[in-house]
Scaffold this active site. Structure first.
Site, PDB file in Angstrom:
ATOM      1  N   ARG A  17       1.443   3.465  -4.848  1.00  0.00           N
ATOM      2  CA  ARG A  17      -0.069   3.087  -4.547  1.00  0.00           C
ATOM      3  C   ARG A  17      -0.276   2.528  -3.713  1.00  0.00           C
ATOM      4  NH1 ARG A  17      -3.882  -0.747  -4.571  1.00  0.00           N
ATOM      5  NH2 ARG A  17      -2.834  -2.277  -5.566  1.00  0.00           N
ATOM      6  N   ASP A  18      -0.135   1.093  -3.964  1.00  0.00           N
ATOM      7  CA  ASP A  18      -0.496   0.172  -2.618  1.00  0.00           C
ATOM      8  C   ASP A  18       0.154   0.530  -1.696  1.00  0.00           C
ATOM      9  OD1 ASP A  18      -2.175  -2.119  -1.621  1.00  0.00           O
ATOM     10  OD2 ASP A  18      -0.620  -3.715  -2.409  1.00  0.00           O
ATOM     11  N   HIS A 209       1.618 -10.948  -7.236  1.00  0.00           N
ATOM     12  CA  HIS A 209       1.462  -9.492  -6.002  1.00  0.00           C
ATOM     13  C   HIS A 209       0.958 -10.038  -4.793  1.00  0.00           C
ATOM     14  CE1 HIS A 209       0.343  -5.551  -5.013  1.00  0.00           C
ATOM     15  NE2 HIS A 209      -0.658  -5.762  -4.065  1.00  0.00           N
ATOM     16  N   HIS A 211       0.972  -9.889  -0.463  1.00  0.00           N
ATOM     17  CA  HIS A 211       1.374  -9.435   0.674  1.00  0.00           C
ATOM     18  C   HIS A 211       1.910 -10.476   1.837  1.00  0.00           C
ATOM     19  CE1 HIS A 211      -1.308  -5.705   0.061  1.00  0.00           C
ATOM     20  NE2 HIS A 211      -1.302  -6.093  -0.717  1.00  0.00           N
ATOM     21  N   CYS A 242      -4.519  -3.563   1.991  1.00  0.00           N
ATOM     22  CA  CYS A 242      -6.206  -3.089   1.165  1.00  0.00           C
ATOM     23  C   CYS A 242      -7.142  -2.588   2.282  1.00  0.00           C
ATOM     24  CB  CYS A 242      -6.729  -4.088   1.018  1.00  0.00           C
ATOM     25  SG  CYS A 242      -7.830  -4.186   0.133  1.00  0.00           S
ATOM     26  N   ASN A 251       2.933  -5.312   1.555  1.00  0.00           N
ATOM     27  CA  ASN A 251       3.335  -6.061   0.336  1.00  0.00           C
ATOM     28  C   ASN A 251       5.202  -6.656   0.782  1.00  0.00           C
ATOM     29  OD1 ASN A 251       1.352  -4.869  -2.036  1.00  0.00           O
ATOM     30  ND2 ASN A 251       1.905  -3.468  -0.808  1.00  0.00           N
TER      31      ASN A 251
END
Length: 313
Positions: A17-18, A209, A211, A242, A251
């Site tokens: 996903r990310d 979470h 980055h 993002c 990430n």
């Protein structure tokens, strides 16, 4: 190997996903499904598989239902779907997600750009979704994005993040995550926020979470774990970013996080050799270099590949 007092940290794999949502080249459903399969083989059981958002805003996630159809029967997979509103939640449940991750942004400017609404409106939606989640039996988690800083407003006060935490606590989410959406946090901030959150909600599962935009990601992971967080989001190969936060890069790399934690005597259940091979495969599939360090430099020592811990004198 771990001792009886050694903590265990769960890594939630977010590459499908990310990791992929900001890629400019289309990634096929088949490649995403293979990524999930390989991540499972590396011991990553809990995964943010996709997001149920407007495909016009995030085109890479337009195949959310198709991807879930492909992976929902994979043995051992706990599939998380990300949603921003009630429609997204309903889609995620219908697609067979085991959990749904709802997002509230701590800064007003990024909230309006990312979700098209004020922070308070996001919290109101999460209240509605929490009631629906209890009815259908699908747990939700809540991610507080921009917990450490905003690309438009700068510093985000710790008190604001904690106030949001207090608003969502009565909804009894499965977990609350603090996201460093643009990679501006530092270990002192991370440790302070996690400790304050544990004091406010001693029984709540806390997740972080990070980055690695400014190369503080791994240091922040260590600070979060030392402060009591027991779940960390990471992305194989360090992919990610993002679409609505200028300058946000990947990430923290799953293989780097697992290697570091294993060297610290902390178990993750991740098979490092498999994780490194998957990171390399993903790099080839995307046609771009890996951002993580372990896959480039190799495992040290070789025993780390066993997926346990290296005893440290």
């Amino acid at each position: 190997m771990t001792t009886e007092t050694s903590p265990t940290v769960e890594i939630v794999e977010v590459a499908p996903r990310d990791g992929l949502q900001n890629e400019q080249v289309h990634v096929s459903t088949a490649v995403k499904a293979e990524l999930v399969r390989q991540a499972l083989a590396a011991g990553l059981r809990r995964m943010e598989v996709t997001s149920f958002v407007n495909p016009q805003r995030v085109p890479q996630m337009a195949d959310a239902e198709a991807l879930m159809q492909d992976v929902r029967t994979y043995p051992g997979l706990t599939a998380i779907g990300l949603a921003m509103n009630r429609r997204g939640f309903d889609r995620a449940v219908a697609a067979g997600c085991d959990e749904v991750n709802m997002v509230v942004v701590a800064s007003e400017s990024l909230s309006r750009r990312n979700q098209g609404m004020a922070t308070a409106d996001s919290i109101a939606i999460i209240r509605e979704v929490a009631a629906a989640a209890r009815e259908v039996g699908t747990p939700i988690s809540v991610t507080i994005a921009a917990s450490f800083g905003c690309p438009f407003e700068g510093e985000v006060p710790e008190g604001r993040v904690l106030a949001i935490l207090e608003e969502v606590l009565p909804l009894a989410p499965l977990e609350i995550a603090f996201a460093d959406t643009i990679g501006c946090g530092v270990p002192s901030q991370v440790g302070s926020l996690v400790r304050q959150a544990r004091a406010l909600a001693p029984g709540m599962r806390l997740r972080c979470h990070f980055h690695n935009t400014r190369n503080t990601g791994l240091a922040n992971v260590a600070a979060a774990v030392e402060a009591g967080a027991r779940t960390i989001d990471a992305s194989l190969g360090g992919t990610g970013g993002c679409p609505f936060a200028p300058g946000a890069t990947g990430n923290v790399a799953t293989e780097d996080v697992a290697w570091m934690l294993h060297r610290m005597g902390i178990s993750t259940g991740v098979d490092l050799e498999e994780a490194v091979e998957t990171a390399k495969w993903l790099s080839d599939a995307l046609g771009k270099p890996m951002a993580g360090g372990v896959a480039k430099a190799g495992l040290f020592p070789k025993e780390a590949a066993l997926g346990g811990c290296v005893a440290v004198a």
